[in-house]
Design a protein around this motif. Structure first.
Motif, PDB file in Angstrom:
ATOM      1  N   MET A 186      14.456   5.910   2.125  1.00 40.10           N
ATOM      2  CA  MET A 186      14.799   4.551   2.534  1.00 40.10           C
ATOM      3  C   MET A 186      14.988   4.451   4.039  1.00 40.10           C
ATOM      4  SD  MET A 186      15.118   1.635   1.102  1.00 40.10           S
ATOM      5  CE  MET A 186      15.873   0.026   1.231  1.00 40.10           C
ATOM      6  N   GLN A 187      15.275   5.577   4.714  1.00 37.62           N
ATOM      7  CA  GLN A 187      15.504   5.572   6.143  1.00 37.62           C
ATOM      8  C   GLN A 187      14.217   5.770   6.945  1.00 37.62           C
ATOM      9  OE1 GLN A 187      18.446   4.951   7.691  1.00 37.62           O
ATOM     10  NE2 GLN A 187      19.325   4.530   5.694  1.00 37.62           N
ATOM     11  N   HIS A 188      13.071   5.833   6.272  1.00 39.35           N
ATOM     12  CA  HIS A 188      11.812   6.010   6.977  1.00 39.35           C
ATOM     13  C   HIS A 188      11.528   4.760   7.803  1.00 39.35           C
ATOM     14  CE1 HIS A 188       7.597   6.794   7.782  1.00 39.35           C
ATOM     15  NE2 HIS A 188       7.803   8.033   7.361  1.00 39.35           N
ATOM     16  N   PRO A 189      11.185   4.925   9.101  1.00 40.35           N
ATOM     17  CA  PRO A 189      10.972   3.773   9.976  1.00 40.35           C
ATOM     18  C   PRO A 189       9.949   2.768   9.447  1.00 40.35           C
ATOM     19  CG  PRO A 189      11.078   5.796  11.255  1.00 40.35           C
ATOM     20  CD  PRO A 189      11.075   6.208   9.813  1.00 40.35           C
ATOM     21  N   GLU A 190       8.877   3.247   8.847  1.00 37.47           N
ATOM     22  CA  GLU A 190       7.853   2.319   8.352  1.00 37.47           C
ATOM     23  C   GLU A 190       8.386   1.467   7.210  1.00 37.47           C
ATOM     24  OE1 GLU A 190       4.365   4.466   7.327  1.00 37.47           O
ATOM     25  OE2 GLU A 190       3.878   5.016   9.393  1.00 37.47           O
ATOM     26  N   VAL A 191       9.224   2.073   6.366  1.00 35.27           N
ATOM     27  CA  VAL A 191       9.819   1.334   5.249  1.00 35.27           C
ATOM     28  C   VAL A 191      10.801   0.283   5.766  1.00 35.27           C
ATOM     29  CG1 VAL A 191      11.256   1.491   3.190  1.00 35.27           C
ATOM     30  CG2 VAL A 191       9.536   3.249   3.655  1.00 35.27           C
ATOM     31  N   LEU A 192      11.644   0.682   6.716  1.00 34.43           N
ATOM     32  CA  LEU A 192      12.629  -0.241   7.273  1.00 34.43           C
ATOM     33  C   LEU A 192      11.946  -1.377   8.021  1.00 34.43           C
ATOM     34  CD1 LEU A 192      15.295   2.299   8.585  1.00 34.43           C
ATOM     35  CD2 LEU A 192      15.317   0.998   6.454  1.00 34.43           C
ATOM     36  N   GLY A 193      10.904  -1.046   8.773  1.00 34.01           N
ATOM     37  CA  GLY A 193      10.159  -2.087   9.485  1.00 34.01           C
ATOM     38  C   GLY A 193       9.514  -3.072   8.533  1.00 34.01           C
ATOM     39  N   ALA A 194       8.985  -2.558   7.427  1.00 30.24           N
ATOM     40  CA  ALA A 194       8.353  -3.429   6.429  1.00 30.24           C
ATOM     41  C   ALA A 194       9.374  -4.339   5.768  1.00 30.24           C
ATOM     42  CB  ALA A 194       7.641  -2.581   5.383  1.00 30.24           C
ATOM     43  N   MET A 195      10.595  -3.832   5.559  1.00 28.76           N
ATOM     44  CA  MET A 195      11.657  -4.652   4.975  1.00 28.76           C
ATOM     45  C   MET A 195      11.900  -5.904   5.804  1.00 28.76           C
ATOM     46  SD  MET A 195      14.478  -1.794   3.816  1.00 28.76           S
ATOM     47  CE  MET A 195      15.768  -3.045   3.839  1.00 28.76           C
ATOM     48  N   LEU A 196      12.001  -5.727   7.113  1.00 28.98           N
ATOM     49  CA  LEU A 196      12.238  -6.875   7.974  1.00 28.98           C
ATOM     50  C   LEU A 196      10.994  -7.747   8.110  1.00 28.98           C
ATOM     51  CD1 LEU A 196      14.480  -5.506  10.869  1.00 28.98           C
ATOM     52  CD2 LEU A 196      15.110  -6.902   8.902  1.00 28.98           C
ATOM     53  N   PHE A 197       9.824  -7.124   8.128  1.00 33.11           N
ATOM     54  CA  PHE A 197       8.578  -7.885   8.247  1.00 33.11           C
ATOM     55  C   PHE A 197       8.450  -8.886   7.106  1.00 33.11           C
ATOM     56  CE2 PHE A 197       4.140  -8.673   7.342  1.00 33.11           C
ATOM     57  CZ  PHE A 197       3.586  -8.904   8.601  1.00 33.11           C
ATOM     58  N   TRP A 198       8.797  -8.460   5.890  1.00 36.72           N
ATOM     59  CA  TRP A 198       8.639  -9.298   4.707  1.00 36.72           C
ATOM     60  C   TRP A 198       9.917 -10.045   4.326  1.00 36.72           C
ATOM     61  CZ3 TRP A 198       3.911 -10.345   3.468  1.00 36.72           C
ATOM     62  CH2 TRP A 198       2.896  -9.396   3.700  1.00 36.72           C
ATOM     63  N   LEU A 199      10.920 -10.054   5.192  1.00 34.23           N
ATOM     64  CA  LEU A 199      12.183 -10.715   4.881  1.00 34.23           C
ATOM     65  C   LEU A 199      12.011 -12.188   4.479  1.00 34.23           C
ATOM     66  CD1 LEU A 199      15.271 -10.577   4.723  1.00 34.23           C
ATOM     67  CD2 LEU A 199      15.340 -11.095   7.186  1.00 34.23           C
ATOM     68  N   PRO A 200      11.207 -12.977   5.198  1.00 36.48           N
ATOM     69  CA  PRO A 200      11.037 -14.380   4.776  1.00 36.48           C
ATOM     70  C   PRO A 200      10.432 -14.525   3.386  1.00 36.48           C
ATOM     71  CG  PRO A 200      10.324 -14.096   7.050  1.00 36.48           C
ATOM     72  CD  PRO A 200      10.535 -12.715   6.489  1.00 36.48           C
ATOM     73  N   LEU A 201       9.694 -13.511   2.944  1.00 33.49           N
ATOM     74  CA  LEU A 201       9.111 -13.576   1.603  1.00 33.49           C
ATOM     75  C   LEU A 201      10.199 -13.596   0.538  1.00 33.49           C
ATOM     76  CD1 LEU A 201       6.521 -13.552  -0.117  1.00 33.49           C
ATOM     77  CD2 LEU A 201       6.627 -11.044  -0.070  1.00 33.49           C
ATOM     78  N   ALA A 202      11.331 -12.940   0.825  1.00 35.05           N
ATOM     79  CA  ALA A 202      12.444 -12.951  -0.127  1.00 35.05           C
ATOM     80  C   ALA A 202      12.932 -14.373  -0.358  1.00 35.05           C
ATOM     81  CB  ALA A 202      13.582 -12.073   0.395  1.00 35.05           C
ATOM     82  N   GLY A 203      12.946 -15.166   0.702  1.00 34.01           N
ATOM     83  CA  GLY A 203      13.335 -16.563   0.551  1.00 34.01           C
ATOM     84  C   GLY A 203      12.337 -17.341  -0.279  1.00 34.01           C
ATOM     85  N   ALA A 204      11.053 -17.103  -0.025  1.00 40.01           N
ATOM     86  CA  ALA A 204      10.002 -17.802  -0.769  1.00 40.01           C
ATOM     87  C   ALA A 204      10.064 -17.463  -2.255  1.00 40.01           C
ATOM     88  CB  ALA A 204       8.636 -17.445  -0.196  1.00 40.01           C
TER      89      ALA A 204
END
Length: 221
Positions: free
Chosen positions: A1-19
């Motif tokens: 879970m602490q992998h940079p690519e995973v963390l970056g993707a979490m924030l990248f897709w954050l607005p999708l959680a709202g949708a």
């Protein structure tokens, strides 16, 4: 879970959680629409259920910390305390009731695109805070290190295009308003507490969504 690519993707897709959360609520309402306000209320409550009430919980923690700061106590120790005080309970319940009422109003007026726009734009505002603010949180600082300028602007561009497609050009105004309100709210809370953390982000999102829903209800419905 602490992998940079995973963390970056979490924030990248954050607005999708709202949708997705908004879409789930709208689907519930479509299934229950024959029951009128009852179905709308159930659908509205389904929205915070989908994100686990984590932002509502943040309101409670921030409220307790703000009142602690007023009385001369250390707000950071209060906000990290798992025990919720009376003011935290009152404010979180008030925010939940207000937000539920607004979502019910939007659903009953078939303002589904406005609901969708607010949930997406509010989280785009959070991305801006992640990218521009300094936080007193090791986990958030780790997230920030993974969320570089390329990811930030790519996410903004993608969801602006999605919003334009689904909502229309008015989405640009909603996104700008969400970013501005979120920035002002977080900055104001940060000045009073002396720091920003994940709870402040959650409380900021709740406040931003309420302001945008109320503004939309007043101006467009």
């Amino acid at each position: 879970m602490q992998h940079p690519e995973v963390l970056g993707a979490m924030l990248f897709w954050l607005p999708l959680a709202g949708a997705v959360s908004a879409g789930g609520s709208i689907l519930i309402y479509l299934i229950l629409h024959e029951t009128g306000w009852l179905g709308a209320t159930i659908a509205a409550l389904f929205y915070p259920i989908l994100y686990g009430f984590i932002h509502t919980e943040a309101v409670a923690d921030v409220a307790d910390a703000l009142y602690a700061a007023h009385s001369g106590k250390d707000p950071y120790s209060v906000i990290k305390d798992p025990v919720v005080g009376a003011m935290g309970v009152l404010w979180s319940v008030t925010i939940l009731l207000l937000k539920t009422a607004l979502i019910v109003y939007l659903l009953l007026h078939d303002a589904w695109t406005l609901f969708f726009a607010v949930t997406v734009a509010g989280r785009m505002g959070l991305e801006t805070l992640f990218y521009t603010k300094t936080f007193r949180s090791t986990f958030i600082r780790t997230l920030q290190q993974s969320f570089n300028g390329k990811l930030f602007w790519s996410s903004m561009t993608l969801f602006l295009l999605i919003g334009l497609t689904v909502v229309g050009t008015i989405f640009f105004l909603i996104a700008a308003l969400a970013t501005g309100v979120g920035y002002l709210v977080a900055t104001r809370i940060g000045k009073k507490l002396g720091f920003l953390n994940g709870d402040v982000l959650g409380a900021t999102l709740e406040t931003t969504e309420i302001v945008l829903m109320l503004t939309g209800a007043l101006l467009w419905l």
